[in-house]
Design a protein around this motif. Structure first.
Motif, mmCIF file in Angstrom:
data_model
loop_
_atom_site.group_PDB
_atom_site.id
_atom_site.type_symbol
_atom_site.label_atom_id
_atom_site.label_comp_id
_atom_site.label_asym_id
_atom_site.label_seq_id
_atom_site.Cartn_x
_atom_site.Cartn_y
_atom_site.Cartn_z
ATOM 1 N N ASP A 256 -5.436 -31.827 -27.684
ATOM 2 C CA ASP A 256 -6.894 -31.722 -27.563
ATOM 3 C C ASP A 256 -7.409 -32.605 -26.434
ATOM 4 O OD1 ASP A 256 -6.999 -29.929 -29.650
ATOM 5 O OD2 ASP A 256 -7.473 -31.448 -31.166
ATOM 6 N N LEU A 257 -6.770 -33.765 -26.197
ATOM 7 C CA LEU A 257 -7.207 -34.647 -25.127
ATOM 8 C C LEU A 257 -6.966 -33.996 -23.769
ATOM 9 C CD1 LEU A 257 -8.421 -37.372 -24.409
ATOM 10 C CD2 LEU A 257 -6.099 -38.331 -24.408
ATOM 11 N N ASP A 258 -5.811 -33.347 -23.615
ATOM 12 C CA ASP A 258 -5.552 -32.614 -22.363
ATOM 13 C C ASP A 258 -6.629 -31.551 -22.144
ATOM 14 O OD1 ASP A 258 -3.114 -33.988 -22.028
ATOM 15 O OD2 ASP A 258 -2.000 -32.445 -23.126
ATOM 16 N N ARG A 259 -6.963 -30.853 -23.203
ATOM 17 C CA ARG A 259 -7.951 -29.767 -23.090
ATOM 18 C C ARG A 259 -9.324 -30.323 -22.729
ATOM 19 N NH1 ARG A 259 -6.323 -27.628 -27.068
ATOM 20 N NH2 ARG A 259 -5.010 -26.058 -26.081
ATOM 21 N N TYR A 261 -9.939 -33.038 -21.014
ATOM 22 C CA TYR A 261 -9.926 -33.493 -19.631
ATOM 23 C C TYR A 261 -9.821 -32.345 -18.626
ATOM 24 C CZ TYR A 261 -9.314 -38.501 -20.761
ATOM 25 O OH TYR A 261 -9.494 -39.794 -21.191
ATOM 26 N N PHE A 262 -8.957 -31.371 -18.906
ATOM 27 C CA PHE A 262 -8.587 -30.410 -17.867
ATOM 28 C C PHE A 262 -8.708 -28.952 -18.274
ATOM 29 C CE2 PHE A 262 -6.243 -34.325 -16.899
ATOM 30 C CZ PHE A 262 -6.780 -34.586 -15.645
ATOM 31 N N GLY A 263 -9.266 -28.686 -19.428
ATOM 32 C CA GLY A 263 -9.386 -27.297 -19.869
ATOM 33 C C GLY A 263 -10.178 -26.436 -18.904
ATOM 34 N N GLN A 264 -11.230 -26.998 -18.292
ATOM 35 C CA GLN A 264 -12.051 -26.221 -17.362
ATOM 36 C C GLN A 264 -11.307 -25.885 -16.070
ATOM 37 O OE1 GLN A 264 -15.155 -24.981 -18.021
ATOM 38 N NE2 GLN A 264 -14.749 -25.762 -20.079
ATOM 39 N N THR A 285 -5.949 -26.504 -8.559
ATOM 40 C CA THR A 285 -5.331 -27.272 -9.634
ATOM 41 C C THR A 285 -4.670 -26.309 -10.610
ATOM 42 O OG1 THR A 285 -6.912 -29.105 -9.488
ATOM 43 C CG2 THR A 285 -5.810 -28.786 -11.603
ATOM 44 N N TYR A 286 -3.463 -26.657 -11.057
ATOM 45 C CA TYR A 286 -2.779 -25.881 -12.089
ATOM 46 C C TYR A 286 -3.000 -26.575 -13.435
ATOM 47 C CZ TYR A 286 -0.104 -23.292 -8.530
ATOM 48 O OH TYR A 286 0.276 -22.476 -7.489
ATOM 49 N N ALA A 287 -3.720 -25.934 -14.326
ATOM 50 C CA ALA A 287 -3.944 -26.473 -15.667
ATOM 51 C C ALA A 287 -3.911 -25.326 -16.661
ATOM 52 C CB ALA A 287 -5.284 -27.208 -15.749
ATOM 53 N N TYR A 321 -1.833 -42.282 -20.482
ATOM 54 C CA TYR A 321 -2.147 -40.859 -20.343
ATOM 55 C C TYR A 321 -1.369 -40.239 -19.189
ATOM 56 C CZ TYR A 321 -4.342 -36.388 -19.992
ATOM 57 O OH TYR A 321 -4.510 -35.034 -19.950
ATOM 58 N N ASN A 322 -1.257 -40.934 -18.080
ATOM 59 C CA ASN A 322 -0.533 -40.365 -16.939
ATOM 60 C C ASN A 322 0.952 -40.251 -17.212
ATOM 61 O OD1 ASN A 322 -2.376 -39.768 -14.581
ATOM 62 N ND2 ASN A 322 -3.091 -41.793 -15.152
ATOM 63 N N ALA A 323 1.515 -41.182 -17.970
ATOM 64 C CA ALA A 323 2.914 -41.047 -18.387
ATOM 65 C C ALA A 323 3.084 -39.819 -19.280
ATOM 66 C CB ALA A 323 3.365 -42.309 -19.112
ATOM 67 N N HIS A 324 2.091 -39.562 -20.109
ATOM 68 C CA HIS A 324 2.102 -38.364 -20.960
ATOM 69 C C HIS A 324 2.092 -37.089 -20.107
ATOM 70 C CE1 HIS A 324 0.472 -35.315 -23.746
ATOM 71 N NE2 HIS A 324 -0.563 -35.185 -22.917
ATOM 72 N N VAL A 325 1.270 -37.051 -19.047
ATOM 73 C CA VAL A 325 1.232 -35.892 -18.161
ATOM 74 C C VAL A 325 2.595 -35.683 -17.505
ATOM 75 C CG1 VAL A 325 0.247 -34.946 -16.041
ATOM 76 C CG2 VAL A 325 -1.247 -36.030 -17.737
ATOM 77 N N LEU A 326 3.177 -36.757 -16.988
ATOM 78 C CA LEU A 326 4.486 -36.647 -16.336
ATOM 79 C C LEU A 326 5.549 -36.171 -17.329
ATOM 80 C CD1 LEU A 326 4.439 -39.936 -14.221
ATOM 81 C CD2 LEU A 326 4.160 -37.603 -13.371
#
Length: 340
Positions: A256-259, A261-264, A285-287, A321-326
């Motif tokens: 849900d946090l990813d969504r 931040y970057f869902g749009q 951007t690829y999301a 959060y950025n470690a989570h993205v990676l």
């Protein structure tokens, strides 16, 4: 094609209560921590952008040396250092030291630089283009001197009465790090500049921005840039294989946090605009959900042509959060796409 996957951070900081990176100290220390975390999730590189007169990372070599001392495997680099601002001999000393501290893991991206925060900021650093030349010529001249001195050849006349004994012959810049010359990259914004990079024997670094536009999608224009680089490299007859990196903003949505931040950004498209007085094309951007991103990224011709992929990170969202993205990219995308 198997790929090295790293992150690229601009190192922004802001006193805003919405930022987790509120000072220069935060930006530097969190950059080190993110590099350690990136190595822990299996990423291959930690790269940092350099901007002067801005609330962003600027002086790269203390940071690179610190990252090199705290990690053991990942490549460390820049994307890119603005050569208009650099004393190339002093830079050669700094680069040699950082490379030796890291055990030969430095991948140094340099270039003419981007639009500045101040007018002709390089003049405040004591650098003025020679008569009849401009700032871009000066950047390439600084780069040529830098490339020459890091090769390790002696060029300086020794003092006949030195404080300490000299080795025989002309003296070189110390510390010298063997092999560093082959690990210099140039950030190219056009197809013609990529051909020049190949002629100089540098690796190619291409970002999410090209300062030209032919009407085709960004990834296709960038793939053409890469092909022109490789063709010119072959014509030049260099005795090693070149490397090519591309940058992308990629955010798998797995929470849900990813969504939030970057869902749009799932509807992101290329943008065409103007920079430095000329037309430019910016990559999208690829999301999205991992399954959809695998399909979308498989069609990106420039990623397919590159051996290195740098993921731009929103560093003000914090290290965790950025470690989570990676980790999401390394876990959900890289294996499915055959990158890693």
């Amino acid at each position: 094609m198997k790929k090295k996957i790293g992150f690229l951070s601009f190192g922004h900081w802001s006193p805003s209560p919405h930022s987790q990176t509120r000072s220069a100290s935060d930006a530097l220390l969190q950059s080190i921590d993110l590099a350690v975390a990136a190595e822990g999730v299996g990423a291959d590189g930690a790269y940092f952008r350099v901007h002067h007169f801005a609330r962003q990372l600027a002086s790269p070599f203390p940071l690179l040396a610190a990252v090199g001392a705290r990690t053991s495997r990942i490549e460390i680099g820049t994307g890119v250092i603005d050569m208009r601002y650099e004393n190339p001999l002093y830079m050669a000393e700094d680069a040699g030291a950082a490379d030796l501290i890291s055990g030969g893991r430095l991948q140094l991206g340099i270039s003419r630089g981007s639009p500045e925060q101040v007018i002709e900021g390089y003049r405040y650093f004591g650098h003025v283009p020679a008569e009849g030349t401009d700032h871009a010529d000066m950047a390439r001249e600084h780069a040529a001197i830098f490339l020459n001195v890091i090769s390790g050849e002696g060029f300086a006349e020794p003092n006949p009465r030195p404080m300490f004994p000299n080795p025989p012959g002309l003296l070189r810049i110390e510390p010298h790090s063997p092999g560093l010359r082959d690990r210099i990259w140039w950030g190219a914004g056009t197809r013609s500049s990529a051909e020049w990079v190949a002629e100089q024997g540098m690796n190619l670094m291409s970002s999410t921005l090209l300062t030209e536009d032919t009407g085709v999608p960004f990834h296709q224009l960038q793939a053409e840039q890469i092909q022109r680089f490789r063709d010119r490299w072959a014509e030049a007859g260099h005795d090693r294989e070149p490397r090519v990196s591309v940058s992308r903003s990629i955010f798998p949505i797995t929470s849900d946090l990813d969504r939030a931040y970057f869902g749009q950004e799932a509807r992101s498209e290329d943008q065409v605009g103007f920079i430095d007085g000329g037309q430019a094309r910016f990559g999208k951007t690829y999301a999205g959900e991992p399954e959809q991103l695998v399909r979308d990224l498989a069609e990106d011709e420039a990623i397919a042509a590159a051996d290195t992929l740098l993921l731009t990170v929103p560093n003000q969202l914090g290290v965790d959060y950025n470690a989570h993205v990676l980790e999401n990219v390394m876990t959900h995308l890289a294996p499915a796409l055959g990158w890693h």
